[in-house]
Scaffold this active site. Structure first.
Site, PDB file in Angstrom:
ATOM      1  N   ALA A  77      42.580  33.226  41.853  1.00 54.16           N
ATOM      2  CA  ALA A  77      43.079  34.157  42.874  1.00 54.16           C
ATOM      3  C   ALA A  77      44.592  34.372  42.783  1.00 54.16           C
ATOM      4  O   ALA A  77      45.095  35.435  43.181  1.00 54.16           O
ATOM      5  CB  ALA A  77      42.694  33.657  44.257  1.00 54.16           C
ATOM      6  N   HIS A 100      39.608  35.697  32.549  1.00 51.59           N
ATOM      7  CA  HIS A 100      38.771  35.627  33.745  1.00 51.59           C
ATOM      8  C   HIS A 100      37.314  35.568  33.324  1.00 51.59           C
ATOM      9  O   HIS A 100      36.897  36.307  32.424  1.00 51.59           O
ATOM     10  CB  HIS A 100      38.981  36.849  34.648  1.00 51.59           C
ATOM     11  CG  HIS A 100      40.408  36.999  35.064  1.00 51.59           C
ATOM     12  ND1 HIS A 100      40.984  36.188  36.016  1.00 51.59           N
ATOM     13  CD2 HIS A 100      41.391  37.807  34.611  1.00 51.59           C
ATOM     14  CE1 HIS A 100      42.253  36.520  36.147  1.00 51.59           C
ATOM     15  NE2 HIS A 100      42.532  37.492  35.303  1.00 51.59           N
ATOM     16  N   LEU A 101      36.570  34.709  33.983  1.00 45.30           N
ATOM     17  CA  LEU A 101      35.143  34.603  33.695  1.00 45.30           C
ATOM     18  C   LEU A 101      34.416  35.897  34.047  1.00 45.30           C
ATOM     19  O   LEU A 101      33.586  36.391  33.279  1.00 45.30           O
ATOM     20  CB  LEU A 101      34.546  33.446  34.502  1.00 45.30           C
ATOM     21  CG  LEU A 101      35.053  32.059  34.119  1.00 45.30           C
ATOM     22  CD1 LEU A 101      34.916  31.104  35.294  1.00 45.30           C
ATOM     23  CD2 LEU A 101      34.300  31.535  32.908  1.00 45.30           C
TER      24      LEU A 101
END
Ligand code: DQA
Length: 147
Positions: A77, A100-101
């Site tokens: 985040a 980012h996954l």
């Protein structure tokens, strides 16, 4: 040190495996670390793998990565909020690959902006745990130059 890759993970990534598996998959952070270790071994690179829920820790981790081949950063985040992380990346002059996954662009609008992307060498998102391996492959051939 130039043969070391730092993989840094931000808040809530310690909960991978049970955290919103429909978004982030079933792999745990230990699985991510194992995949990173295997990728580094293939390239003859050392791995430093860290996670923190605290923004300031991540700033410190980036500073401690100075002199390394580069950083794979999933700031979670903080990607979308942190001027401090962007400043740290500029300050250390390291190659950073943002990972980012999930595909953040297929999600809520607030995830479409990243403070990291403008100071990253490249960005990989949406490929799950494979994104970490691909980022390490990129760093292995990046030659350790300043981004
Ligand atoms: C994330 C995407 C972020 O938007 C989110 O806040 C995370 C994980 C990802 O890996 O997909 O915590 O970085």
């Amino acid at each position: 040190m130039p043969d070391t890759v730092h993989v840094l993970n931000g808040p809530n990534l310690n909960l991978l495996g049970t955290r919103e598996p429909e978004v982030y998959g079933r792999a745990t952070l230990a699985d991510v670390e194992a995949a990173c270790r295997a990728a580094c071994e293939r390239h003859g690179l050392e791995l430093v793998f860290r996670q923190s829920n605290h923004e300031g820790d991540l700033v410190t981790f980036l500073q401690e990565a100075r002199g390394s081949r580069g950083v794979v950063l999933n700031a979670a985040a903080y990607t979308h909020t942190s001027v401090a992380l962007a400043d740290a990346i500029k300050a250390v002059g390291l190659i950073v690959v943002e990972v980012h996954l999930s595909n953040v662009f297929a999600r809520e609008a607030f995830r479409h902006h990243s403070y990291i992307s403008p100071v990253a060498r490249g960005v990989i998102c949406g490929l799950g745990i494979d994104g970490y391996r691909l980022a390490i492959d990129a760093l292995a051939t990046a030659g350790g130059t300043i981004s």
